[in-house]
Design an enzyme around this catalytic site. Structure first.
Site, PDB file in Angstrom:
ATOM      1  N   TYR A  47      36.470  12.222  29.248  1.00 11.15           N
ATOM      2  CA  TYR A  47      36.555  13.403  29.461  1.00 11.15           C
ATOM      3  C   TYR A  47      35.448  13.939  29.329  1.00 11.15           C
ATOM      4  O   TYR A  47      33.935  13.381  28.605  1.00 11.15           O
ATOM      5  CB  TYR A  47      37.564  13.348  28.140  1.00 11.15           C
ATOM      6  CG  TYR A  47      37.187  12.938  27.393  1.00 11.15           C
ATOM      7  CD1 TYR A  47      36.222  13.600  25.718  1.00 11.15           C
ATOM      8  CD2 TYR A  47      38.161  11.462  26.762  1.00 11.15           C
ATOM      9  CE1 TYR A  47      36.239  12.149  24.516  1.00 11.15           C
ATOM     10  CE2 TYR A  47      36.816  10.588  25.869  1.00 11.15           C
ATOM     11  CZ  TYR A  47      36.297  11.666  24.644  1.00 11.15           C
ATOM     12  OH  TYR A  47      35.794  11.028  23.395  1.00 11.15           O
ATOM     13  N   GLY A  53       0.762  -1.081  -0.018  1.00 16.30           N
ATOM     14  CA  GLY A  53       0.049  -0.081   0.309  1.00 16.30           C
ATOM     15  C   GLY A  53       1.103   0.728   0.277  1.00 16.30           C
ATOM     16  O   GLY A  53       0.216   2.422  -0.334  1.00 16.30           O
ATOM     17  N   ASN A  87      45.242  12.425  16.469  1.00 17.24           N
ATOM     18  CA  ASN A  87      45.528  14.055  16.646  1.00 17.24           C
ATOM     19  C   ASN A  87      47.034  14.668  15.812  1.00 17.24           C
ATOM     20  O   ASN A  87      47.238  13.881  15.219  1.00 17.24           O
ATOM     21  CB  ASN A  87      45.782  13.665  18.362  1.00 17.24           C
ATOM     22  CG  ASN A  87      45.461  12.910  19.584  1.00 17.24           C
ATOM     23  OD1 ASN A  87      45.768  13.539  20.502  1.00 17.24           O
ATOM     24  ND2 ASN A  87      43.896  13.343  18.655  1.00 17.24           N
ATOM     25  N   SER A  89      31.163   6.535  15.046  1.00 17.39           N
ATOM     26  CA  SER A  89      31.639   6.084  16.448  1.00 17.39           C
ATOM     27  C   SER A  89      31.959   7.300  17.573  1.00 17.39           C
ATOM     28  O   SER A  89      32.831   7.093  18.017  1.00 17.39           O
ATOM     29  CB  SER A  89      32.266   4.846  16.316  1.00 17.39           C
ATOM     30  OG  SER A  89      33.061   4.422  15.247  1.00 17.39           O
ATOM     31  N   GLY A  90      32.136   8.183  16.141  1.00 15.68           N
ATOM     32  CA  GLY A  90      32.911   9.203  17.455  1.00 15.68           C
ATOM     33  C   GLY A  90      34.657   9.302  16.480  1.00 15.68           C
ATOM     34  O   GLY A  90      35.740  10.417  17.605  1.00 15.68           O
ATOM     35  N   HIS A 140      42.068  15.311  14.645  1.00 14.76           N
ATOM     36  CA  HIS A 140      41.279  16.439  14.923  1.00 14.76           C
ATOM     37  C   HIS A 140      43.081  17.888  15.104  1.00 14.76           C
ATOM     38  O   HIS A 140      44.049  17.428  16.061  1.00 14.76           O
ATOM     39  CB  HIS A 140      40.164  17.056  16.160  1.00 14.76           C
ATOM     40  CG  HIS A 140      40.553  16.500  17.269  1.00 14.76           C
ATOM     41  ND1 HIS A 140      42.018  16.494  18.087  1.00 14.76           N
ATOM     42  CD2 HIS A 140      40.149  14.621  17.735  1.00 14.76           C
ATOM     43  CE1 HIS A 140      41.353  15.914  19.419  1.00 14.76           C
ATOM     44  NE2 HIS A 140      40.979  14.425  18.870  1.00 14.76           N
ATOM     45  N   CYS A 183      40.455   8.687  18.209  1.00  9.11           N
ATOM     46  CA  CYS A 183      41.053  10.361  17.401  1.00  9.11           C
ATOM     47  C   CYS A 183      42.495   9.890  16.641  1.00  9.11           C
ATOM     48  O   CYS A 183      43.528   9.396  17.898  1.00  9.11           O
ATOM     49  CB  CYS A 183      40.180  11.242  17.355  1.00  9.11           C
ATOM     50  SG  CYS A 183      38.337  11.054  17.787  1.00  9.11           S
TER      51      CYS A 183
END
Length: 400
Positions: free
Chosen positions: A311, A218, A349, A324-325, A329, A347
């Protein structure tokens, strides 16, 4: 010849001539008299009283033994539907889609040697139980230029019951052409990518022509949408864990080398008892978005911010490369470690100077490749599409 037989033949000839039936063998059939020609015959499609008509099926009016003088197709408000008439005036076809759950009226008139004819019919279009709306990532117009690794995502607001019908309604046009395919990410989302990275300068158009398409259960497509993209330079950042450095190439030429620090060895246990690894996974990532300042909180992945390794910080110049983060940076607090050891929570760095350069030059669709760590990137984490082998990717289509 006897006198009697001659008289009989003369009599027969006289009778035949009086009846107008004396013709030669090559004169053909008698010419129809006035009023004997066929009147024009009009055929309407859809026929009268037809129900559940698709709004994208054209309305068609045809005539034989004549030409169309007028055709009107009107909606319940009396508005006429646009259409076009063939050069010989024997066919009229609608030139715009109809609406859902509406009643339309067709009126047609034609004339020919046999006289004039008119015809009229009404029909109703299908009434969807639900309509399905398609969204894109990247969003239309933001940005118009993306990197060579950017997959195209189509996200339906509801899961189509008929995935094959939904996929058939999607079309990707690339100039120059490249082999590519769709892969269903989940029940509402599918991604498209080429077999290899996009060629720089490629123009990509994505058409989601789903209006009027029966998507099963539908469901019908709510509207057609399109996306246009241009593929920018080939920007790839390759990070070698053993060397603790990033090498950036643009169109195959090395332009920058930066020391980095990635996810520290080991793991911890989160609040829910789940193991949390800090090691940055190896694999091919694609830049998704970026922030001048991004607030990052370890509680987002289960590690309380007040824990010893927790943190809650505002991080400058952050480019996201995974759901996932994981970000690339600026990290002024780890400059002494960059190029030597891994100390982050996952991350990548960079120094403030390197972080600024990366932030200014990398964006949607640019590629980050990490190698040499002890874990692998989950292909479904962000745009991990390039970590799926091509043969497996093709199996993710609903049409295979």
């Amino acid at each position: 010849m006897s006198r009697r037989r001659s008289s009989l033949l003369a009599c027969c000839l006289a009778v035949a001539m009086a009846l107008g039936a004396c013709t030669s063998a090559d004169e053909g059939s008698p010419v129809p008299q006035k009023g004997q020609e066929h009147q024009p015959k009009i055929v309407l499609k859809p026929a009268d009283a037809t129900e559940k008509v698709s709004p994208v099926d054209p309305v068609e009016v045809r005539v034989s033994d004549g030409a169309l003088d007028s055709v009107t197709v009107t909606n319940p408000d009396g508005k006429e539907i646009k259409g076009s008439l063939s050069e010989d005036k024997t066919t009229w076809r609608s030139a715009e889609p109809l609406g859902y759950d509406k009643k339309y009226t067709i009126k047609a008139a034609a004339s020919g040697k046999g006289g004039k004819s008119t015809s009229e019919a009404s029909f109703t279009t299908v009434a969807p139980d639900q309509t399905v709306f398609p969204s894109f990532f990247p969003p239309p117009g933001k940005p118009a230029t993306v990197g060579i690794g950017q997959p195209v995502a189509v996200i339906f607001d509801k899961a189509p019951a008929d995935r094959a019908a939904a996929e058939r309604a999607l079309k990707v046009t690339a100039t120059p052409a490249q082999e590519g395919g769709w892969y269903w990410w989940d029940d509402r989302t599918l991604h498209y990518r080429p077999k290899s990275y996009w060629k720089p300068g490629t123009k990509v158009t994505v058409d989601a022509s789903i209006y009027g398409v029966n998507l099963g259960g539908g469901m019908y497509g709510e509207t057609d949408r399109s996306l246009k993209l241009t593929i920018g330079p080939a920007k790839i950042a390759t990070i070698d864990d053993k060397a603790h450095k990033m090498v950036v190439t643009v169109n195959g030429k090395a332009v920058q080398t930066f020391p980095v620090s990635m996810g520290r060895p080991g793991s911890t246990t989160g609040k829910d008892g789940k193991k949390i690894s800090f090691v940055t996974p190896s694999g091919t990532y694609v830049a998704q978005e970026k922030y001048k300042v991004k607030r990052m909180n370890s509680s987002s992945y289960g590690l309380p911010s007040n824990a010893s390794l927790g943190y809650d910080e505002k991080i400058p110049l952050a480019v996201r490369i995974s759901n996932s983060g994981i970000f690339v940076h600026s990290a002024p607090w780890s400059v002494a470690d960059q190029g030597h050891r891994n100390v982050s929570h996952g991350c990548i760095n960079l120094s403030p100077t390197a972080g600024k350069w990366f932030y200014e030059h990398f964006g949607y669709g640019d590629v980050v490749t990490i190698k040499g760590t002890g874990t692998r990137l989950d292909p479904t984490d962000g745009f991990g599409d390039w970590n799926i082998p091509w043969a497996t990717w093709l199996e993710g289509s609903a049409l295979n």
